[in-house]
Design a protein around this motif. Structure first.
Motif, short mmCIF file in Angstrom:
data_model
loop_
_atom_site.label_atom_id
_atom_site.label_comp_id
_atom_site.label_asym_id
_atom_site.label_seq_id
_atom_site.Cartn_x
_atom_site.Cartn_y
_atom_site.Cartn_z
N LEU A 1 52.49 58.69 -4.02
CA LEU A 1 51.89 59.95 -3.61
C LEU A 1 51.51 60.72 -4.86
N ARG A 2 50.25 61.11 -4.95
CA ARG A 2 49.79 61.92 -6.08
C ARG A 2 49.93 63.39 -5.70
N VAL A 3 50.71 64.10 -6.49
CA VAL A 3 50.88 65.54 -6.29
C VAL A 3 50.75 66.24 -7.63
N GLY A 4 49.94 67.26 -7.66
CA GLY A 4 49.76 68.00 -8.90
C GLY A 4 49.31 67.14 -10.05
N GLY A 5 48.51 66.10 -9.78
CA GLY A 5 48.02 65.23 -10.84
C GLY A 5 49.03 64.20 -11.31
N ILE A 6 50.18 64.13 -10.65
CA ILE A 6 51.24 63.19 -11.04
C ILE A 6 51.42 62.18 -9.92
N ALA A 7 51.50 60.91 -10.28
CA ALA A 7 51.77 59.85 -9.30
C ALA A 7 53.28 59.72 -9.14
N LEU A 8 53.77 60.00 -7.96
CA LEU A 8 55.19 59.88 -7.66
C LEU A 8 55.42 58.65 -6.78
N VAL A 9 56.47 57.93 -7.06
CA VAL A 9 56.84 56.78 -6.25
C VAL A 9 57.91 57.24 -5.26
N LEU A 10 57.66 56.96 -4.00
CA LEU A 10 58.62 57.28 -2.96
C LEU A 10 59.23 56.00 -2.45
N ARG A 11 60.55 56.01 -2.36
CA ARG A 11 61.29 54.85 -1.87
C ARG A 11 62.34 55.32 -0.88
N PRO A 12 62.18 54.97 0.38
CA PRO A 12 63.16 55.40 1.38
C PRO A 12 64.43 54.55 1.33
N SER A 13 65.20 54.75 0.29
CA SER A 13 66.46 54.02 0.12
C SER A 13 67.50 54.55 1.12
N ALA B 1 45.90 63.33 2.52
CA ALA B 1 46.35 62.46 1.43
C ALA B 1 47.83 62.08 1.59
N ALA B 2 48.62 62.97 2.17
CA ALA B 2 50.06 62.71 2.33
C ALA B 2 50.36 61.87 3.57
N THR B 3 49.47 61.86 4.54
CA THR B 3 49.73 61.17 5.80
C THR B 3 49.98 59.67 5.65
N PRO B 4 49.18 58.93 4.87
CA PRO B 4 49.48 57.49 4.72
C PRO B 4 50.86 57.22 4.11
N VAL B 5 51.27 58.08 3.19
CA VAL B 5 52.59 57.92 2.57
C VAL B 5 53.68 58.23 3.60
N LEU B 6 53.48 59.30 4.36
CA LEU B 6 54.43 59.63 5.42
C LEU B 6 54.53 58.48 6.41
N ARG B 7 53.40 57.91 6.78
CA ARG B 7 53.39 56.78 7.71
C ARG B 7 54.18 55.61 7.14
N ALA B 8 54.02 55.34 5.85
CA ALA B 8 54.75 54.23 5.22
C ALA B 8 56.25 54.49 5.23
N VAL B 9 56.65 55.72 4.97
CA VAL B 9 58.08 56.06 4.98
C VAL B 9 58.64 55.94 6.40
N LEU B 10 57.89 56.43 7.38
CA LEU B 10 58.35 56.33 8.76
C LEU B 10 58.44 54.86 9.20
N ARG B 11 57.50 54.05 8.76
CA ARG B 11 57.54 52.62 9.08
C ARG B 11 58.80 51.99 8.50
N GLN B 12 59.15 52.39 7.28
CA GLN B 12 60.36 51.86 6.65
C GLN B 12 61.61 52.27 7.40
N ILE B 13 61.61 53.51 7.91
CA ILE B 13 62.76 53.97 8.69
C ILE B 13 62.96 53.08 9.91
N LEU B 14 61.87 52.72 10.55
CA LEU B 14 61.95 51.93 11.76
C LEU B 14 62.22 50.45 11.52
N SER B 15 61.61 49.91 10.46
CA SER B 15 61.70 48.47 10.28
C SER B 15 62.68 48.03 9.21
N GLY B 16 62.89 48.87 8.20
CA GLY B 16 63.80 48.52 7.11
C GLY B 16 63.24 47.44 6.21
N ARG B 17 63.90 47.22 5.09
CA ARG B 17 63.52 46.17 4.15
C ARG B 17 64.77 45.66 3.51
#
Length: 104
Positions: free
Chosen positions: A14-26, A88-104
Protein backbone atom coordinates in the motif's frame (compact mmCIF):
# COMPACT_ATOMS: atom_id res chain seq x y z
CA UNK A 1 13.91 0.44 3.47
CA UNK A 2 11.76 -2.67 3.65
CA UNK A 3 11.73 -5.34 1.00
CA UNK A 4 8.89 -5.69 -1.49
CA UNK A 5 5.64 -7.43 -0.65
CA UNK A 6 5.59 -11.18 -1.19
CA UNK A 7 2.09 -12.30 -2.23
CA UNK A 8 3.05 -15.93 -1.55
CA UNK A 9 3.35 -14.94 2.14
CA UNK A 10 0.02 -13.15 2.04
CA UNK A 11 1.64 -9.72 1.85
CA UNK A 12 0.30 -6.72 -0.05
CA UNK A 13 1.73 -3.29 -0.76
CA UNK A 14 0.00 0.00 0.00
CA UNK A 15 1.44 3.36 -1.01
CA UNK A 16 0.67 6.06 1.53
CA UNK A 17 2.22 9.48 1.61
CA UNK A 18 4.66 8.48 -1.14
CA UNK A 19 5.92 5.51 0.88
CA UNK A 20 5.38 1.87 -0.09
CA UNK A 21 4.29 -0.06 2.98
CA UNK A 22 4.14 -3.84 3.12
CA UNK A 23 1.13 -5.24 4.91
CA UNK A 24 1.22 -8.77 6.25
CA UNK A 25 -1.75 -10.15 8.15
CA UNK A 26 0.31 -12.26 10.54
CA UNK A 27 -1.21 -14.04 13.52
CA UNK A 28 0.10 -11.34 15.83
CA UNK A 29 -1.29 -8.55 13.65
CA UNK A 30 -4.70 -10.17 13.38
CA UNK A 31 -4.91 -10.82 17.12
CA UNK A 32 -4.14 -7.14 17.77
CA UNK A 33 -6.75 -6.09 15.22
CA UNK A 34 -9.32 -8.44 16.72
CA UNK A 35 -8.67 -7.12 20.23
CA UNK A 36 -9.46 -3.62 18.97
CA UNK A 37 -12.18 -4.30 16.41
CA UNK A 38 -13.93 -7.41 17.68
CA UNK A 39 -14.30 -10.76 15.93
CA UNK A 40 -12.64 -10.82 12.52
CA UNK A 41 -15.42 -12.84 10.88
CA UNK A 42 -17.90 -10.12 11.84
CA UNK A 43 -15.49 -7.56 10.36
CA UNK A 44 -15.33 -9.55 7.12
CA UNK A 45 -19.13 -9.77 7.03
CA UNK A 46 -19.47 -6.00 7.49
CA UNK A 47 -16.97 -5.46 4.69
CA UNK A 48 -18.88 -7.84 2.39
CA UNK A 49 -22.09 -5.93 3.14
CA UNK A 50 -20.42 -2.56 2.48
CA UNK A 51 -20.72 -1.57 6.14
CA UNK A 52 -17.03 -1.44 7.08
CA UNK A 53 -16.30 1.93 8.65
CA UNK A 54 -13.29 3.95 7.57
CA UNK A 55 -11.82 3.77 11.08
CA UNK A 56 -12.14 -0.02 11.05
CA UNK A 57 -10.41 -0.26 7.70
CA UNK A 58 -7.54 1.97 8.81
CA UNK A 59 -7.19 0.06 12.10
CA UNK A 60 -7.03 -3.31 10.35
CA UNK A 61 -4.50 -2.11 7.79
CA UNK A 62 -2.42 -0.35 10.48
CA UNK A 63 -2.11 -3.53 12.52
CA UNK A 64 -0.91 -5.36 9.40
CA UNK A 65 1.88 -2.92 8.46
CA UNK A 66 5.05 -5.04 8.57
CA UNK A 67 7.56 -2.26 9.26
CA UNK A 68 6.18 1.06 10.45
CA UNK A 69 8.42 3.88 9.24
CA UNK A 70 9.95 6.09 11.87
CA UNK A 71 7.70 9.06 12.54
CA UNK A 72 4.62 7.39 11.05
CA UNK A 73 1.74 7.49 13.49
CA UNK A 74 -1.61 5.83 13.11
CA UNK A 75 -3.22 9.24 12.63
CA UNK A 76 -0.77 10.12 9.85
CA UNK A 77 -1.30 6.70 8.31
CA UNK A 78 -5.08 7.20 8.32
CA UNK A 79 -4.77 10.66 6.78
CA UNK A 80 -2.46 9.28 4.09
CA UNK A 81 -4.87 6.43 3.30
CA UNK A 82 -7.70 8.94 2.83
CA UNK A 83 -5.48 11.30 0.83
CA UNK A 84 -4.50 8.42 -1.47
CA UNK A 85 -8.13 7.56 -2.03
CA UNK A 86 -10.20 4.64 -0.89
CA UNK A 87 -10.04 3.17 -4.38
CA UNK A 88 -6.28 2.71 -3.94
CA UNK A 89 -6.69 1.10 -0.50
CA UNK A 90 -9.53 -1.24 -1.49
CA UNK A 91 -7.43 -3.89 -3.30
CA UNK A 92 -5.11 -4.08 -0.30
CA UNK A 93 -8.06 -4.34 2.08
CA UNK A 94 -9.49 -7.10 -0.11
CA UNK A 95 -6.17 -8.98 0.03
CA UNK A 96 -6.05 -8.72 3.83
CA UNK A 97 -9.65 -9.87 4.15
CA UNK A 98 -8.94 -12.79 1.82
CA UNK A 99 -6.02 -13.78 4.06
CA UNK A 100 -8.25 -13.66 7.11
CA UNK A 101 -10.64 -16.09 5.47
CA UNK A 102 -8.22 -18.42 3.77
CA UNK A 103 -4.96 -18.18 5.70
CA UNK A 104 -1.49 -19.06 4.46
Amino acid sequence: MSRAANPARGEAELRVGGIALVLRPSFEALVAAEQELGPLFALVERAAEGRLALGEMVALLWHCVRDIPEGMTRARFGEAVVAGGLAAATPVLRAVLRQILSGR
